[in-house]
Scaffold this motif. Sequence first.
Motif, PDB file in Angstrom:
ATOM      1  N   UNK A  88       6.355  32.535  23.981  1.00  0.00           N
ATOM      2  CA  UNK A  88       4.897  32.595  24.071  1.00  0.00           C
ATOM      3  C   UNK A  88       4.364  33.934  24.567  1.00  0.00           C
ATOM      4  N   UNK A  89       5.229  34.904  24.685  1.00  0.00           N
ATOM      5  CA  UNK A  89       4.859  36.255  25.121  1.00  0.00           C
ATOM      6  C   UNK A  89       5.890  37.193  24.506  1.00  0.00           C
ATOM      7  N   UNK A  90       5.556  38.364  24.036  1.00  0.00           N
ATOM      8  CA  UNK A  90       4.239  38.995  24.012  1.00  0.00           C
ATOM      9  C   UNK A  90       3.391  38.489  22.846  1.00  0.00           C
ATOM     10  N   UNK A  91       2.072  38.411  23.085  1.00  0.00           N
ATOM     11  CA  UNK A  91       1.158  37.927  22.050  1.00  0.00           C
ATOM     12  C   UNK A  91       0.495  39.068  21.285  1.00  0.00           C
ATOM     13  N   UNK A  92       0.631  40.278  21.757  1.00  0.00           N
ATOM     14  CA  UNK A  92       0.054  41.421  21.040  1.00  0.00           C
ATOM     15  C   UNK A  92       0.907  42.660  21.314  1.00  0.00           C
ATOM     16  N   UNK A  93       0.581  43.738  20.625  1.00  0.00           N
ATOM     17  CA  UNK A  93       1.412  44.947  20.721  1.00  0.00           C
ATOM     18  C   UNK A  93       1.425  45.557  22.114  1.00  0.00           C
ATOM     19  N   UNK A  94       0.270  45.524  22.799  1.00  0.00           N
ATOM     20  CA  UNK A  94       0.216  46.089  24.154  1.00  0.00           C
ATOM     21  C   UNK A  94       1.199  45.353  25.061  1.00  0.00           C
ATOM     22  N   UNK A  95       1.230  44.026  24.942  1.00  0.00           N
ATOM     23  CA  UNK A  95       2.165  43.248  25.763  1.00  0.00           C
ATOM     24  C   UNK A  95       3.612  43.564  25.374  1.00  0.00           C
ATOM     25  N   UNK A  96       3.854  43.775  24.089  1.00  0.00           N
ATOM     26  CA  UNK A  96       5.219  44.089  23.630  1.00  0.00           C
ATOM     27  C   UNK A  96       5.680  45.420  24.231  1.00  0.00           C
ATOM     28  N   UNK A  97       4.753  46.379  24.275  1.00  0.00           N
ATOM     29  CA  UNK A  97       5.110  47.684  24.840  1.00  0.00           C
ATOM     30  C   UNK A  97       5.371  47.579  26.344  1.00  0.00           C
ATOM     31  N   UNK A  98       4.564  46.749  27.003  1.00  0.00           N
ATOM     32  CA  UNK A  98       4.773  46.526  28.442  1.00  0.00           C
ATOM     33  C   UNK A  98       6.147  45.893  28.686  1.00  0.00           C
ATOM     34  N   UNK A  99       6.495  44.932  27.836  1.00  0.00           N
ATOM     35  CA  UNK A  99       7.784  44.235  27.972  1.00  0.00           C
ATOM     36  C   UNK A  99       8.947  45.225  27.851  1.00  0.00           C
ATOM     37  N   UNK A 174      -1.515  35.054  13.133  1.00  0.00           N
ATOM     38  CA  UNK A 174      -1.197  36.093  12.150  1.00  0.00           C
ATOM     39  C   UNK A 174      -1.853  37.423  12.553  1.00  0.00           C
ATOM     40  N   UNK A 175      -3.094  37.329  12.978  1.00  0.00           N
ATOM     41  CA  UNK A 175      -3.867  38.526  13.329  1.00  0.00           C
ATOM     42  C   UNK A 175      -3.281  39.222  14.571  1.00  0.00           C
ATOM     43  N   UNK A 176      -2.964  38.417  15.595  1.00  0.00           N
ATOM     44  CA  UNK A 176      -2.546  39.001  16.883  1.00  0.00           C
ATOM     45  C   UNK A 176      -1.049  39.235  16.997  1.00  0.00           C
ATOM     46  N   UNK A 177      -0.278  38.243  16.586  1.00  0.00           N
ATOM     47  CA  UNK A 177       1.146  38.259  16.923  1.00  0.00           C
ATOM     48  C   UNK A 177       2.043  38.746  15.788  1.00  0.00           C
ATOM     49  N   UNK A 178       1.564  38.650  14.541  1.00  0.00           N
ATOM     50  CA  UNK A 178       2.387  39.161  13.440  1.00  0.00           C
ATOM     51  C   UNK A 178       2.741  40.647  13.636  1.00  0.00           C
ATOM     52  N   UNK A 179       1.809  41.494  14.150  1.00  0.00           N
ATOM     53  CA  UNK A 179       2.186  42.897  14.400  1.00  0.00           C
ATOM     54  C   UNK A 179       3.333  43.036  15.412  1.00  0.00           C
ATOM     55  N   UNK A 180       3.444  42.082  16.341  1.00  0.00           N
ATOM     56  CA  UNK A 180       4.546  42.112  17.316  1.00  0.00           C
ATOM     57  C   UNK A 180       5.880  41.913  16.582  1.00  0.00           C
ATOM     58  N   UNK A 181       5.877  40.952  15.642  1.00  0.00           N
ATOM     59  CA  UNK A 181       7.091  40.676  14.856  1.00  0.00           C
ATOM     60  C   UNK A 181       7.478  41.935  14.067  1.00  0.00           C
ATOM     61  N   UNK A 182       6.474  42.565  13.438  1.00  0.00           N
ATOM     62  CA  UNK A 182       6.724  43.797  12.666  1.00  0.00           C
ATOM     63  C   UNK A 182       7.269  44.913  13.567  1.00  0.00           C
ATOM     64  N   UNK A 183       6.707  45.005  14.773  1.00  0.00           N
ATOM     65  CA  UNK A 183       7.125  46.019  15.748  1.00  0.00           C
ATOM     66  C   UNK A 183       8.632  45.904  16.010  1.00  0.00           C
ATOM     67  N   UNK A 184       9.109  44.681  16.264  1.00  0.00           N
ATOM     68  CA  UNK A 184      10.543  44.493  16.536  1.00  0.00           C
ATOM     69  C   UNK A 184      11.377  44.669  15.266  1.00  0.00           C
TER      70      UNK A 184
END
Length: 212
Positions: A88-99, A174-184
């Motif tokens: 359930x985290x990270x939900x957006x790219x900023x959170x992914x970068x923090x992680x 899709x709007x918020x979290x799909x970019x996180x999936x793409x990031x990884x």
Amino acid sequence: MGKHILLLGPPGAGKGTQSKRLAEEFDLEHVTTGDALRSNKGMDISDMDTEYDTPGEYMDAGELVPDEVVNAIVEEALTSADGYVLDGYPRNLEQAEFLTDITDLDAVIYLSVDDEELVDRLTGRRVCPDCGASYHVEFAPPEEEGVCDECGADLEQRDDDTEETVRERLRVYEENTAPVVEHYREEGVLVEVDGEGSPDEVFETLVDVVDA
């Protein structure tokens, strides 16, 4: 040293169930944003220049807890855990970068499930208003259609399980979290697992990925 596992996936993919099982299998903490928030409701965040002084005040007001507060709580939960499954985290790219800044991940797994399958799963849930028992019209139906096995009350569909609401939830995901999936995926660390098999089949695949 326990493993650090991140499990990603859309609503209805089975993240909650599978992350719990993984945590038990590998003796890890199951860290969800919701649980972490609830257990740190009284955390003093007055130095953060936020509207409220504790996470609990946001929750009581029904407002979204700001990213910086969620980040601080997740950091607290992860640093005190000897190995974890994060759900359930990270939900957006900023959170992914923090992680990335606060921890190293051993496995980033994405549970992939087709949208129509997700809609079927999420709209099929039925709950008992009297005793809280939960069913699914397809995967875990009651013995008598529409009637609770436990107490005989009529089952209901929750407002957030209607097709319209479910499709909106998937759109927001899709709007918020799909970019996180793409990031990884771009970092080359994402392992995609087909989430459409039976829960046991999916779990066996996840264990193989974590053990790899």
